[in-house]
Design an enzyme around this catalytic site. Sequence first.
Site, PDB file in Angstrom:
ATOM      1  N   GLU A   1       0.864  -1.184   0.000  1.00  0.00           N
ATOM      2  CA  GLU A   1       0.000   0.000   0.000  1.00  0.00           C
ATOM      3  C   GLU A   1       0.896   1.227   0.000  1.00  0.00           C
ATOM      4  O   GLU A   1       1.774   1.351   0.852  1.00  0.00           O
ATOM      5  CB  GLU A   1      -0.855   0.060   1.270  1.00  0.00           C
ATOM      6  CG  GLU A   1      -1.724  -1.124   1.534  1.00  0.00           C
ATOM      7  CD  GLU A   1      -2.318  -1.077   2.952  1.00  0.00           C
ATOM      8  OE1 GLU A   1      -2.914  -2.069   3.355  1.00  0.00           O
ATOM      9  OE2 GLU A   1      -2.155  -0.048   3.646  1.00  0.00           O
TER      10      GLU A   1
ATOM     11  N   ASP B   1      -3.730   8.613  11.790  1.00  0.00           N
ATOM     12  CA  ASP B   1      -2.367   8.122  11.924  1.00  0.00           C
ATOM     13  C   ASP B   1      -1.721   8.574  13.218  1.00  0.00           C
ATOM     14  O   ASP B   1      -1.915   9.699  13.671  1.00  0.00           O
ATOM     15  CB  ASP B   1      -1.530   8.601  10.732  1.00  0.00           C
ATOM     16  CG  ASP B   1      -1.874   7.820   9.470  1.00  0.00           C
ATOM     17  OD1 ASP B   1      -1.730   6.585   9.502  1.00  0.00           O
ATOM     18  OD2 ASP B   1      -2.311   8.441   8.488  1.00  0.00           O
TER      19      ASP B   1
END
Lengths: 275, 424
Positions: free
Chosen positions: A53, A64
């Site tokens: 990815e 994140d």
Amino acid sequence: MSGNIELLSGVLAAAKAEDRAALVGYLPAGFPTVEDGIAAAVAMIEGGCDIVEIGLPHSDPVLDGPVIQTADDIALRGGVRIADVIRTVGAVHAATGAPVLCMTYWNPVDRYGAERFAEDLAAVGGAGCILPDLPVEESAVWRAAAERHGLATVFVVAPSSRDERLAKITAVGSGFVYAASLMGVTGTRASVGASAEALVGRTRATTGLPVCVGLGVSNAEQAAEVAAFADGVIVGSAFVQRLLDAREAGQDLQAGLNALRGLAGELAAGVRKRG
Amino acid sequence: MTTDFFIPDPEGLVPNAAGYFGDFGGKFIPEALVAAVDEVAAEYDKAKADPAFAAELNDLLVNYTGRPSALTEVSRFGEHAGGARVFLKREDLNHTGSHKINNVLGQALLTRRMGKTRVIAETGAGQHGVATATACALFGLECTIYMGEIDTERQALNVARMRMLGAEVIAVKSGSRTLKDAINEAFRDWVANVDRTHYLFGTVAGPHPFPALVRDFHRVIGVEARRQLLERTGRLPDAALACVGGGSNAIGLFHAFLPDAGVRLIGLEAAGHGVDSGEHAATLTAGDPGILHGSRSYVLQDEDGQITEPYSISAGLDYPGIGPEHSYLKDAGRAEYRPVTDDEAMQALRLLSQTEGIIPAIESAHALAGALVVGRELGPDALLLVNLSGRGDKDMDTAAKYFGLYDDGAAGGRGGNDAQGETK
């Protein structure tokens, strides 16, 4: 040119046929630079990742943790653009033949244009997209574009997802389902969430798609533990951390690439042990 | 004395089932938060139908907040606004010193109804953080406030207030280290702790139902002001003005006037060093539709959809987004939005202080600066209503440096120190 959703499905099926889980690695594009980032993703595949990815660095990476925030920040300050992200996907696929997905927050795609993004991603041989802040209810425009261009739409499911939502999500997803092992942002954890296995079971009850587990996995033991119940193991922050460490230590790119190959190799052994 | 909390919405002004006001709004959130956001929406629907909820909130608004807030005519200030009659809705006189308490008390009651024991919130100027810390002290809830590192410095007084109230204040060091990044960090906390935590969102942005829910709790501002102004003057204002960052005090003021076609609704955005300087937070003037913090609305972004770092002297307006209902009102032509620079706002701040003895927050000073311009445009027959959303105590360090008010002369003084400043 059509995207590589079939290649993605084929690689996942091949891992299953070998009675193991697939290993999925993540790196943001443009980190540490666009060219070095391409080399890094290629090294992860050479080391044992089945699928990669490529993250599209975003100014506001709400899902994140600090490790990927830092990498995104380095990439953005280096001037990475969407065109660089697409180029990275294409270069990594061309060099390895492996399926390469793009992982991105929704606004950059919305701004670039969903149709244009899907067309450009497919043109370089991309396999699909993971859009972690695009809920299924808002996804129709993207899915139509992805279908037209032969791209997978990988949805994220979470331990908090109720069964009826799982069914609604997996009914329209493709490629695989990304099961978040725990409630939280990306980052390595001492242990993989206990809720992961139950979530994989509940997800499987709704779909024949492969179910890959991400968030918190950083070493071979955890990979083996997850491989015991999942079709794929997704590792991101641990790879990013290796590159950050090399950078911090003032090492050259080769040292960083070796570290990535080493980690990929350990994890690849892990997904073949199945706990 | 009673106050109005729930007035049925005028038709057509509620978001649709997916949370959209026209093209704007929606719910762009990670799957991990869907259940929690849906729970907030469901609990709010139940609360709206429960007379005990409205009764308890009304009691708090009257006996704790001090509502209804005053409506003050400022005729000496009005002389500088083309001689227009100017009335200020005094949200600065609420407990905690701003309008933010209206929404916070409503959501604190919802938090208790949901059985959650911990509250998190973002804050820019610290007004929402102080209000949230206050409600958490009152309700016995654990409280964590996220605040950009730059804002903890320029609003140090409010950081101390929050800590005095028992809240944990976390200085956010990522990104632009202002309000946008505080919201990012609050979302990260929420994803990890959602079981026992309510995210007490402070403005009319975010995923559905927050834009409608926060607005409903602030509607009391306009409802009261409309009635007070009719009683005092016998007519509706020609224009209602408010500053917009995320847009909560503005939507609270505007909403009661939406059906009154003759009342112009004017939002004043932070233009920082000027819209052309690239250093501003004028989202509706210079932004484009995009997705930030859970909804589609105007945002400041580059051509790759990266959010641009905003700038304003005012921490509370230093935000690259805007509530989706404002985007809808802009595109529908029902409200207009104008930029106000740092300098214009600071001059208006001093003018109100020295003509009326009221020191406004720098945020609210943007609305005052707008009133000076609109008053001159409309002339002496005009009647203007301005939302004074907060008081300026928290801004005295910024103002002292700007105007050179400290004895040691250590600080700036860009604006000079003459007694009767005027905005351009």
